[in-house]
Scaffold this active site. Sequence first.
Site, PDB file in Angstrom:
ATOM      1  CE  LYS A  72      -2.233  -1.162   3.791  1.00 56.69           C
ATOM      2  NZ  LYS A  72      -1.818  -2.522   4.192  1.00 56.69           N
ATOM      3  NE  ARG A  83      -4.582  -1.684  10.144  1.00 57.43           N
ATOM      4  CZ  ARG A  83      -3.498  -1.292   9.458  1.00 57.43           C
ATOM      5  NH1 ARG A  83      -3.452  -0.134   8.879  1.00 57.43           N
ATOM      6  NH2 ARG A  83      -2.469  -2.085   9.379  1.00 57.43           N
ATOM      7  NE  ARG A  92       7.104  -3.322   6.124  1.00 59.66           N
ATOM      8  CZ  ARG A  92       5.795  -3.090   6.101  1.00 59.66           C
ATOM      9  NH1 ARG A  92       5.228  -2.590   5.018  1.00 59.66           N
ATOM     10  NH2 ARG A  92       5.042  -3.365   7.144  1.00 59.66           N
ATOM     11  NE  ARG A 130       6.192  -0.833  10.253  1.00 60.60           N
ATOM     12  CZ  ARG A 130       5.080  -0.886   9.537  1.00 60.60           C
ATOM     13  NH1 ARG A 130       5.013  -0.260   8.374  1.00 60.60           N
ATOM     14  NH2 ARG A 130       4.040  -1.556   9.974  1.00 60.60           N
ATOM     15  NE  ARG A 135       2.054  -5.456  11.383  1.00 58.14           N
ATOM     16  CZ  ARG A 135       3.230  -5.440  10.738  1.00 58.14           C
ATOM     17  NH1 ARG A 135       4.285  -6.015  11.262  1.00 58.14           N
ATOM     18  NH2 ARG A 135       3.319  -4.849   9.573  1.00 58.14           N
TER      19      ARG A 135
HETATM   20  P1  ADP Z   1       0.960  -2.552   8.019  1.00 55.36           P
HETATM   21  O1  ADP Z   1      -0.351  -2.447   7.325  1.00 55.36           O
HETATM   22  O2  ADP Z   1       2.085  -2.892   7.092  1.00 55.36           O
HETATM   23  O3  ADP Z   1       0.925  -3.437   9.214  1.00 55.36           O
HETATM   24  P2  ADP Z   1       0.703   0.223   8.959  1.00 55.36           P
HETATM   25  O4  ADP Z   1       1.820   1.180   8.929  1.00 55.36           O
HETATM   26  O5  ADP Z   1      -0.457   0.500   8.080  1.00 55.36           O
HETATM   27  O6  ADP Z   1       1.385  -1.161   8.613  1.00 55.36           O
HETATM   28  O7  ADP Z   1       0.156   0.049  10.451  1.00 55.36           O
HETATM   29  C1  ADP Z   1       1.012  -0.245  11.519  1.00 55.36           C
HETATM   30  C2  ADP Z   1       0.227  -0.306  12.832  1.00 55.36           C
HETATM   31  O8  ADP Z   1      -0.367   0.985  13.097  1.00 55.36           O
HETATM   32  C3  ADP Z   1      -0.948  -1.277  12.874  1.00 55.36           C
HETATM   33  O9  ADP Z   1      -0.547  -2.594  13.184  1.00 55.36           O
HETATM   34  C4  ADP Z   1      -1.812  -0.634  13.975  1.00 55.36           C
HETATM   35  O10 ADP Z   1      -1.312  -0.910  15.252  1.00 55.36           O
HETATM   36  C5  ADP Z   1      -1.635   0.858  13.735  1.00 55.36           C
HETATM   37  N1  ADP Z   1      -2.690   1.376  12.825  1.00 55.36           N
HETATM   38  C6  ADP Z   1      -2.496   1.841  11.558  1.00 55.36           C
HETATM   39  N2  ADP Z   1      -3.666   2.216  11.009  1.00 55.36           N
HETATM   40  C7  ADP Z   1      -4.639   1.971  11.935  1.00 55.36           C
HETATM   41  C8  ADP Z   1      -6.053   2.108  11.971  1.00 55.36           C
HETATM   42  N3  ADP Z   1      -6.734   2.584  10.921  1.00 55.36           N
HETATM   43  N4  ADP Z   1      -6.720   1.750  13.100  1.00 55.36           N
HETATM   44  C9  ADP Z   1      -6.058   1.291  14.158  1.00 55.36           C
HETATM   45  N5  ADP Z   1      -4.730   1.107  14.188  1.00 55.36           N
HETATM   46  C10 ADP Z   1      -4.012   1.440  13.101  1.00 55.36           C
END
Ligand code: ADP
Length: 190
Positions: free
Chosen positions: A14, A89, A128, A134, A146
């Site tokens: 994404k 999400r 990654r 991270r 996740r």
């Molecule tokens: P990825 O999709 O690769 O796991 P992101 O950078 O999108 O990575 O998200 C990392 C973390 O940030 C998630 O595991 C969550 O803890 C938090 N997060 C991101 N977006 C949301 C959301 N819309 N609602 C709740 N938590 C979120």
Amino acid sequence: MLNIVLFGPPGAGKGTQSERLIEKYGLIHLSTGDVFRANIKGETELGTLAKSFMDKGQLVPDEVTINMLRSEVLNHPEAKGFIFDGFPRTNAQAEALDLFLKSIDTKISVMLALEVEEVELRERLKKRAEVSGRVDDANPEVIQNRINVYNNETAPVKTFYQNQGKFVAVNGIGSIDEITQRLFEEINKL
Ligand code: ADP
């Protein structure tokens, strides 16, 4: 306005594809994960709160995430449109987003869902982890969490947009350029 929800499991690509789309269509990229990480780096109150969930691979609570997202959108009154990356999400977030966008006279144009199977996702996240720094990429248990959260809470958000006739699946396997082309094709059909 062109408002795209870029959807997909962790590691689907994404972030990478968002960069290509904002360049081509002049959109603002709103990644909730990036905003949370910037807050962690800046040691804000929101950052401290978000970190306690993110490090375990859990979702940050809806209310916190929704409020943050709203203020990010309102910070860009000049925007031609947005790419929402990592949001919504949960179904509650999707409903809140619809209401909020309506209140500012706009709406989601499409959900583009990058489809990648789980074996490939694990491989990508492992790679990654070597470069991202991270915390949530480095630990297999957190990665599993996740993926579980995605399957249980996030995947149902597809149905929300399917019911509105806005859901489009895109094959997320291939070269970065190939996938970008597939996304461009779908957007150009709108
Ligand atoms: P990825 O999709 O690769 O796991 P992101 O950078 O999108 O990575 O998200 C990392 C973390 O940030 C998630 O595991 C969550 O803890 C938090 N997060 C991101 N977006 C949301 C959301 N819309 N609602 C709740 N938590 C979120």
